[in-house]
Design a protein around this motif. Structure first.
Motif, PDB file in Angstrom:
ATOM      1  N   ASP A  25       0.794  -1.222   0.000  1.00  0.00           N
ATOM      2  CA  ASP A  25       0.000   0.000   0.000  1.00  0.00           C
ATOM      3  C   ASP A  25       0.832   1.279   0.000  1.00  0.00           C
ATOM      4  N   GLN A  29      -2.130 -10.712  -2.082  1.00  0.00           N
ATOM      5  CA  GLN A  29      -2.167  -9.245  -2.133  1.00  0.00           C
ATOM      6  C   GLN A  29      -1.118  -8.713  -3.099  1.00  0.00           C
ATOM      7  N   LYS A  31      -1.722  -6.690  -6.607  1.00  0.00           N
ATOM      8  CA  LYS A  31      -1.116  -5.367  -6.811  1.00  0.00           C
ATOM      9  C   LYS A  31      -0.185  -5.364  -8.013  1.00  0.00           C
ATOM     10  N   ASP A  41      -1.801  -2.942 -10.503  1.00  0.00           N
ATOM     11  CA  ASP A  41      -1.094  -1.665 -10.419  1.00  0.00           C
ATOM     12  C   ASP A  41       0.319  -1.697 -10.979  1.00  0.00           C
TER      13      ASP A  41
END
Length: 123
Positions: free
Chosen positions: A44, A74, A78, A82
Protein backbone atom coordinates in the motif's frame (compact mmCIF):
# COMPACT_ATOMS: atom_id res chain seq x y z
CA UNK A 1 4.82 -9.35 19.36
CA UNK A 2 6.69 -6.82 21.42
CA UNK A 3 10.18 -5.56 22.00
CA UNK A 4 11.55 -5.08 25.47
CA UNK A 5 13.30 -1.79 26.05
CA UNK A 6 15.09 -0.72 29.20
CA UNK A 7 14.20 2.72 30.47
CA UNK A 8 16.48 4.89 32.65
CA UNK A 9 14.44 4.25 35.80
CA UNK A 10 14.93 0.52 35.35
CA UNK A 11 11.32 -0.09 34.38
CA UNK A 12 10.43 -2.10 31.33
CA UNK A 13 8.56 -0.84 28.29
CA UNK A 14 7.27 -2.96 25.44
CA UNK A 15 7.17 -1.73 21.86
CA UNK A 16 5.85 -3.67 18.93
CA UNK A 17 8.97 -4.29 16.87
CA UNK A 18 11.48 -6.94 17.76
CA UNK A 19 10.15 -9.61 20.08
CA UNK A 20 9.51 -11.25 16.75
CA UNK A 21 13.28 -10.99 16.10
CA UNK A 22 12.84 -8.24 13.52
CA UNK A 23 14.41 -4.87 12.94
CA UNK A 24 12.88 -2.88 10.10
CA UNK A 25 15.45 -0.86 8.19
CA UNK A 26 15.07 1.97 5.70
CA UNK A 27 17.32 3.55 3.09
CA UNK A 28 19.03 6.65 4.49
CA UNK A 29 16.64 8.88 2.50
CA UNK A 30 13.46 7.26 3.85
CA UNK A 31 11.60 7.55 7.14
CA UNK A 32 8.63 5.34 7.98
CA UNK A 33 6.36 4.94 10.99
CA UNK A 34 5.24 1.53 12.20
CA UNK A 35 1.92 2.00 10.36
CA UNK A 36 3.82 2.96 7.17
CA UNK A 37 5.93 -0.21 7.43
CA UNK A 38 2.83 -2.40 7.77
CA UNK A 39 1.25 -0.64 4.77
CA UNK A 40 4.45 -1.04 2.71
CA UNK A 41 4.61 -4.76 3.52
CA UNK A 42 1.11 -5.10 2.10
CA UNK A 43 1.92 -3.10 -1.03
CA UNK A 44 0.00 0.00 0.00
CA UNK A 45 3.04 2.33 -0.26
CA UNK A 46 4.14 2.00 -3.90
CA UNK A 47 7.07 4.38 -3.47
CA UNK A 48 8.59 2.05 -0.85
CA UNK A 49 10.66 -0.76 -2.36
CA UNK A 50 10.32 -3.71 0.04
CA UNK A 51 12.84 -6.54 0.29
CA UNK A 52 12.02 -9.84 1.95
CA UNK A 53 14.42 -11.74 4.18
CA UNK A 54 13.94 -15.47 3.47
CA UNK A 55 14.96 -16.54 6.97
CA UNK A 56 12.65 -14.08 8.73
CA UNK A 57 9.57 -14.08 6.51
CA UNK A 58 7.41 -16.07 8.94
CA UNK A 59 8.34 -13.70 11.76
CA UNK A 60 7.43 -10.71 9.56
CA UNK A 61 4.07 -12.26 8.67
CA UNK A 62 3.31 -12.88 12.33
CA UNK A 63 4.33 -9.32 13.24
CA UNK A 64 2.20 -7.88 10.43
CA UNK A 65 -0.73 -10.12 11.35
CA UNK A 66 -1.14 -11.57 7.87
CA UNK A 67 -1.12 -15.12 6.56
CA UNK A 68 1.35 -16.32 3.92
CA UNK A 69 -1.44 -16.95 1.41
CA UNK A 70 -3.03 -13.53 1.93
CA UNK A 71 0.35 -11.79 1.70
CA UNK A 72 1.17 -13.59 -1.54
CA UNK A 73 -2.24 -12.94 -3.09
CA UNK A 74 -2.17 -9.25 -2.13
CA UNK A 75 1.16 -8.79 -3.92
CA UNK A 76 0.00 -10.75 -6.97
CA UNK A 77 -3.12 -8.58 -7.23
CA UNK A 78 -1.12 -5.37 -6.81
CA UNK A 79 1.38 -6.58 -9.39
CA UNK A 80 -1.35 -7.40 -11.91
CA UNK A 81 -3.61 -4.41 -11.24
CA UNK A 82 -1.09 -1.66 -10.42
CA UNK A 83 2.16 -2.99 -11.83
CA UNK A 84 3.67 -3.07 -8.32
CA UNK A 85 6.95 -4.95 -8.06
CA UNK A 86 6.69 -8.10 -5.94
CA UNK A 87 9.37 -7.84 -3.20
CA UNK A 88 12.60 -9.63 -4.05
CA UNK A 89 13.61 -12.38 -1.65
CA UNK A 90 17.10 -11.98 -0.18
CA UNK A 91 19.07 -14.66 1.64
CA UNK A 92 20.01 -13.15 4.95
CA UNK A 93 20.62 -9.86 6.65
CA UNK A 94 23.63 -8.75 4.61
CA UNK A 95 21.76 -9.11 1.30
CA UNK A 96 18.79 -7.17 2.69
CA UNK A 97 21.09 -4.41 3.98
CA UNK A 98 22.82 -4.20 0.59
CA UNK A 99 19.44 -3.95 -1.19
CA UNK A 100 18.07 -1.30 1.16
CA UNK A 101 21.29 0.71 1.06
CA UNK A 102 21.45 0.75 -2.75
CA UNK A 103 17.72 1.26 -3.43
CA UNK A 104 16.17 4.72 -3.06
CA UNK A 105 12.97 4.17 -1.09
CA UNK A 106 14.28 0.76 0.04
CA UNK A 107 12.98 -0.99 3.15
CA UNK A 108 13.54 -4.46 4.60
CA UNK A 109 13.76 -6.44 7.79
CA UNK A 110 16.77 -8.02 9.47
CA UNK A 111 17.53 -9.89 12.68
CA UNK A 112 19.64 -7.16 14.32
CA UNK A 113 20.24 -3.45 13.93
CA UNK A 114 22.97 -3.06 11.30
CA UNK A 115 25.97 -0.82 11.86
CA UNK A 116 25.88 0.33 8.23
CA UNK A 117 25.62 4.09 7.79
CA UNK A 118 23.61 3.73 4.56
CA UNK A 119 20.55 2.41 6.43
CA UNK A 120 18.70 3.17 9.65
CA UNK A 121 15.84 1.67 11.64
CA UNK A 122 12.49 2.74 10.25
CA UNK A 123 10.82 3.43 13.59
Amino acid sequence: YSKLLLVAAGSLVWTSQAMAGLVFICNSGLSLSEADVKAALQGDRPAVKVSENAGLKNDMLTWAGISESRYKSQWQIKNFRDGATIPPVKNGDSEVVDFVKSTPGGMGYVSAKPGDSGVHTCF
